[in-house]
Design an enzyme around this catalytic site. Structure first.
Site, short mmCIF file in Angstrom:
data_model
loop_
_atom_site.label_atom_id
_atom_site.label_comp_id
_atom_site.label_asym_id
_atom_site.label_seq_id
_atom_site.Cartn_x
_atom_site.Cartn_y
_atom_site.Cartn_z
N GLY A 8 -19.40 65.93 1.40
CA GLY A 8 -19.58 64.75 2.43
C GLY A 8 -20.64 63.69 2.08
N ALA A 80 -16.40 66.88 6.53
CA ALA A 80 -15.92 67.17 7.75
C ALA A 80 -14.91 66.24 8.25
CB ALA A 80 -16.85 67.80 9.06
N GLN A 81 -13.86 66.39 8.89
CA GLN A 81 -13.33 65.49 9.67
C GLN A 81 -14.22 65.45 11.03
OE1 GLN A 81 -12.25 63.30 12.38
NE2 GLN A 81 -11.05 65.31 13.26
N THR A 123 -22.85 72.02 15.06
CA THR A 123 -23.04 71.13 15.67
C THR A 123 -23.28 71.54 17.24
OG1 THR A 123 -21.43 69.30 16.80
CG2 THR A 123 -20.28 71.11 15.69
N GLU A 125 -21.34 70.46 19.40
CA GLU A 125 -20.11 70.35 19.98
C GLU A 125 -19.65 72.04 20.36
OE1 GLU A 125 -17.53 68.08 21.28
OE2 GLU A 125 -19.59 67.16 21.58
N TYR A 147 -12.10 70.11 17.09
CA TYR A 147 -13.40 70.03 16.15
C TYR A 147 -14.16 71.26 16.37
CZ TYR A 147 -17.75 68.18 14.60
OH TYR A 147 -18.94 67.87 13.91
N LYS A 151 -15.44 74.22 14.12
CA LYS A 151 -16.90 74.25 13.65
C LYS A 151 -17.60 75.72 14.06
CE LYS A 151 -18.11 70.54 11.79
NZ LYS A 151 -19.22 70.48 10.46
N ARG A 182 -23.70 54.70 10.91
CA ARG A 182 -22.68 55.50 11.71
C ARG A 182 -21.42 54.85 11.64
NH1 ARG A 182 -21.30 60.58 13.83
NH2 ARG A 182 -22.24 60.70 15.84
P1 NAP Z 1 -19.27 61.45 8.47
O1 NAP Z 1 -20.01 60.09 8.34
O2 NAP Z 1 -17.78 61.46 9.11
O3 NAP Z 1 -18.94 61.72 6.98
C1 NAP Z 1 -18.04 62.99 6.70
C2 NAP Z 1 -18.02 63.16 5.19
O4 NAP Z 1 -16.97 64.35 5.01
C3 NAP Z 1 -17.51 61.94 4.65
O5 NAP Z 1 -18.19 61.74 3.29
C4 NAP Z 1 -15.87 62.18 4.27
O6 NAP Z 1 -15.51 61.66 2.93
C5 NAP Z 1 -16.06 63.99 3.92
N1 NAP Z 1 -14.84 64.36 4.03
C6 NAP Z 1 -13.96 64.46 5.03
N2 NAP Z 1 -12.91 65.35 4.81
C7 NAP Z 1 -13.15 65.85 3.59
C8 NAP Z 1 -12.37 66.61 2.65
N3 NAP Z 1 -11.20 67.27 3.04
N4 NAP Z 1 -12.82 67.11 1.50
C9 NAP Z 1 -14.00 66.34 1.08
N5 NAP Z 1 -14.81 65.60 2.02
C10 NAP Z 1 -14.36 65.38 3.02
O7 NAP Z 1 -20.19 62.65 9.27
P2 NAP Z 1 -21.69 62.88 9.39
O8 NAP Z 1 -21.79 62.01 10.76
O9 NAP Z 1 -22.31 62.12 8.15
O10 NAP Z 1 -21.87 64.08 9.66
C11 NAP Z 1 -21.95 65.13 8.70
C12 NAP Z 1 -21.50 66.33 9.07
O11 NAP Z 1 -22.35 67.05 10.03
C13 NAP Z 1 -20.30 66.81 9.37
O12 NAP Z 1 -19.82 68.24 9.04
C14 NAP Z 1 -20.25 66.55 10.86
O13 NAP Z 1 -19.08 67.29 11.56
C15 NAP Z 1 -21.43 67.28 11.10
N6 NAP Z 1 -22.24 67.01 12.59
C16 NAP Z 1 -22.51 65.57 12.79
C17 NAP Z 1 -23.27 65.09 13.75
C18 NAP Z 1 -23.61 63.66 14.23
O14 NAP Z 1 -24.05 63.56 15.25
N7 NAP Z 1 -23.41 62.95 13.17
C19 NAP Z 1 -23.79 66.45 14.49
C20 NAP Z 1 -23.47 67.63 14.30
C21 NAP Z 1 -22.79 67.88 13.03
P3 NAP Z 1 -14.88 60.38 3.01
O15 NAP Z 1 -15.50 59.27 2.84
O16 NAP Z 1 -13.40 60.73 1.77
O17 NAP Z 1 -14.02 60.21 4.25
O1 F7E Z 2 -18.68 60.33 21.60
C1 F7E Z 2 -18.05 59.06 25.08
C2 F7E Z 2 -17.15 60.37 24.50
O2 F7E Z 2 -17.37 59.87 19.46
C3 F7E Z 2 -19.82 60.32 22.61
C4 F7E Z 2 -19.99 63.50 16.18
O3 F7E Z 2 -20.82 63.22 15.33
O4 F7E Z 2 -21.61 64.33 17.82
C5 F7E Z 2 -20.31 63.34 17.59
O5 F7E Z 2 -19.06 63.70 18.46
C6 F7E Z 2 -19.44 60.68 24.06
C7 F7E Z 2 -18.16 61.43 24.46
O6 F7E Z 2 -19.34 61.54 19.63
C8 F7E Z 2 -16.12 56.14 24.23
O7 F7E Z 2 -16.20 60.61 25.45
C9 F7E Z 2 -17.27 56.98 26.16
O8 F7E Z 2 -18.53 62.12 25.53
O9 F7E Z 2 -19.71 59.17 19.71
P1 F7E Z 2 -18.78 60.25 20.21
P2 F7E Z 2 -18.99 63.01 20.12
O10 F7E Z 2 -17.92 63.21 20.24
O11 F7E Z 2 -20.40 63.46 20.85
C10 F7E Z 2 -21.33 65.58 17.49
C11 F7E Z 2 -22.56 66.52 17.85
C12 F7E Z 2 -20.43 65.81 16.36
O12 F7E Z 2 -20.54 66.90 15.63
C13 F7E Z 2 -19.45 64.98 15.92
O13 F7E Z 2 -19.21 64.89 14.48
O14 F7E Z 2 -19.17 59.11 24.28
N1 F7E Z 2 -17.27 57.76 25.03
N2 F7E Z 2 -16.24 55.89 25.48
C14 F7E Z 2 -16.76 57.48 24.00
N3 F7E Z 2 -16.78 57.85 22.83
C15 F7E Z 2 -15.99 56.90 21.72
N4 F7E Z 2 -16.06 57.74 20.40
N5 F7E Z 2 -15.30 55.75 21.96
C16 F7E Z 2 -15.44 55.45 23.30
O15 F7E Z 2 -14.79 54.28 23.70
#
Ligand code: NAP
Ligand code: F7E
Length: 340
Positions: A8, A80-81, A123, A125, A147, A151, A182
């Site tokens: 990732g 991750a997706q 996460t 989530e 998702y 996880k 982001r």
């Molecule tokens: P992100 O920006 O969506 O990055 C996801 C990465 O995973 C990208 O590099 C993507 O590659 C790669 N990927 C997706 N499917 C893959 C596959 N099948 N094989 C190999 N690589 C793949 O996510 P992020 O926000 O940096 O988050 C990083 C990790 O933390 C994720 O696991 C996410 O679920 C977790 N997480 C995120 C948050 C948050 O708030 N950001 C919170 C808790 C946990 P491509 O560039 O090719 O798409």
């Molecule tokens: O939504 C609400 C939506 O898509 C946050 C990922 O990084 O954090 C992320 O997941 C909130 C939700 O993030 C819109 O319904 C309202 O309640 O920014 P989000 P997420 O779903 O919290 C966790 C920790 C991860 O692990 C995940 O990978 O905002 N919301 N209106 C909306 N959300 C989106 N995307 N778009 C809207 O228009």
């Protein structure tokens, strides 16, 4: 010199972690998916410093190969997706990548180099329909999306490999963390991007789903520090990383417009709620039910006390600063695009 392998690496966290590890003198490997157009994503600016290996979380052989080539001392599984909404549209792909993919990389480590240290991107989530406030490492899970369910599997298989094979395997239960890097589909960046476009006359209105939803938002740059710290301890363990503050989506909207010198006044309720620009009287925020989710995580609030005490981790960037950085970044990007 230590060697790290990041899955990732092209994503938000992968890019900040790669920068951090390069600063610390690591030899950094990253896995990348093959695409029709080569795209280094968020690591375009440091691509010469990274050793890329083509692999996919759903292809165990490619991960064994990545371990053989890198001989990594530390493996950070960030791939991750990661978009919750998409996990209802692609539940099986999400399970394969975010769930089984974790076993694939753990097996690659076990087979090739079982002494390597492993970080799993768990996460908040997983808490979903929260069972207590605030959430800690001991709060029971209740995921609310495909998702979140995938996880939970990734989290438990990591714990299981730690207990079964005595591997150094940790999970960071990270609450939402955002940044200038982001993806634009996540609500924070969707908001700051729209605010900038509205400010410069490229868009009339921002359409959102559930604005009552509450999140504990931090900055990715702070959170990748915690990932590294988790792999530097004597013993592997799991940690909550959060700010211990929660805000509504509506508060994020108000603050983002504030940094563009626009004051928002709210009117109406439910799907009729609108945000009006006080200066012009124009409606700049609307609700569109298409952004509602089949099941919502209404509130998240994390207690990072264990990480602060054991790891000495502290977040540096607070909520105001997070929104300011993201809003100013998008205002700058849109302004520059218009000057070209
Ligand atoms: P992100 O920006 O969506 O990055 C996801 C990465 O995973 C990208 O590099 C993507 O590659 C790669 N990927 C997706 N499917 C893959 C596959 N099948 N094989 C190999 N690589 C793949 O996510 P992020 O926000 O940096 O988050 C990083 C990790 O933390 C994720 O696991 C996410 O679920 C977790 N997480 C995120 C948050 C948050 O708030 N950001 C919170 C808790 C946990 P491509 O560039 O090719 O798409
Ligand atoms: O939504 C609400 C939506 O898509 C946050 C990922 O990084 O954090 C992320 O997941 C909130 C939700 O993030 C819109 O319904 C309202 O309640 O920014 P989000 P997420 O779903 O919290 C966790 C920790 C991860 O692990 C995940 O990978 O905002 N919301 N209106 C909306 N959300 C989106 N995307 N778009 C809207 O228009």
């Amino acid at each position: 010199m230590k060697t790290a392998l990041i899955t990732g690496i092209t994503g938000q966290d992968g890019s900040y972690l790669a920068e951090l590890l390069l600063e610390k003198g690591y030899n950094v490997y990253g896995i990348m998916r093959r695409k029709s157009v080569v795209d280094y994503g968020n690591v375009e600016h440091i691509k010469e410093k990274i050793n890329f290996i083509y692999a996919d979380m759903t292809d165990p052989i490619s991960l064994i190969n990545a371990m053989k080539i890198s001989q990594a001392d530390e493996v950070y599984n960030l791939a991750a997706q990661s978009f919750v909404a998409t996990s209802w549209e692609q539940p099986l792909a999400t399970a394969d990548i975010d769930g089984i993919g974790v076993t694939n990389i753990l097996e690659a480590i076990r087979i090739v180099k079982p002494t390597a240290r492993f970080y799993q991107a768990s996460t908040s989530e997983m808490f979903g329909l929260v069972q207590e406030m605030p959430q800690t490492e001991n709060t029971p899970f209740y995921p609310r999306s495909p998702y979140g369910v995938a996880k939970v599997y990734g989290h438990w298989i990591t714990k299981n490999y730690r207990e079964s094979y005595n591997m150094y395997a940790c999970s960071g239960i990270l609450f939402n963390h955002e940044s200038e890097r982001r993806g634009k589909e996540f609500v924070t960046r969707k908001i700051t991007n729209a605010v900038a476009r509205i400010k410069f006359g490229l868009q009339d209105c921002l359409e959102l789903g559930n604005m009552d939803s509450k999140r504990d938002w931090g900055h990715s740059q702070d959170y990748v520090q915690a990932m590294w710290l988790m792999l530097q301890q004597e013993n592997p363990d799991d940690y909550v990383i959060a700010t211990n503050e929660t805000r509504t989506v509506r508060e994020f909207v108000e603050k983002a417009f504030y940094y563009a010198d626009i004051e928002i006044e709210w009117s109406g309720t439910g799907i009729d709620e609108v945000g009006i620009d006080k200066g012009t009287g124009k409606t700049v925020v609307k609700v569109n039910p298409k952004f509602f989710r089949p099941a919502e995580v209404e509130v998240l609030l994390g207690n990072p006390q264990k990480a602060e005490t054991v790891l000495g981790w502290r977040r540096q960037i607070d909520f105001n600063n997070l929104v300011k950085r993201m809003a100013e970044n998008d205002l700058g990007l849109i302004k520059n695009s218009l000057n070209k």
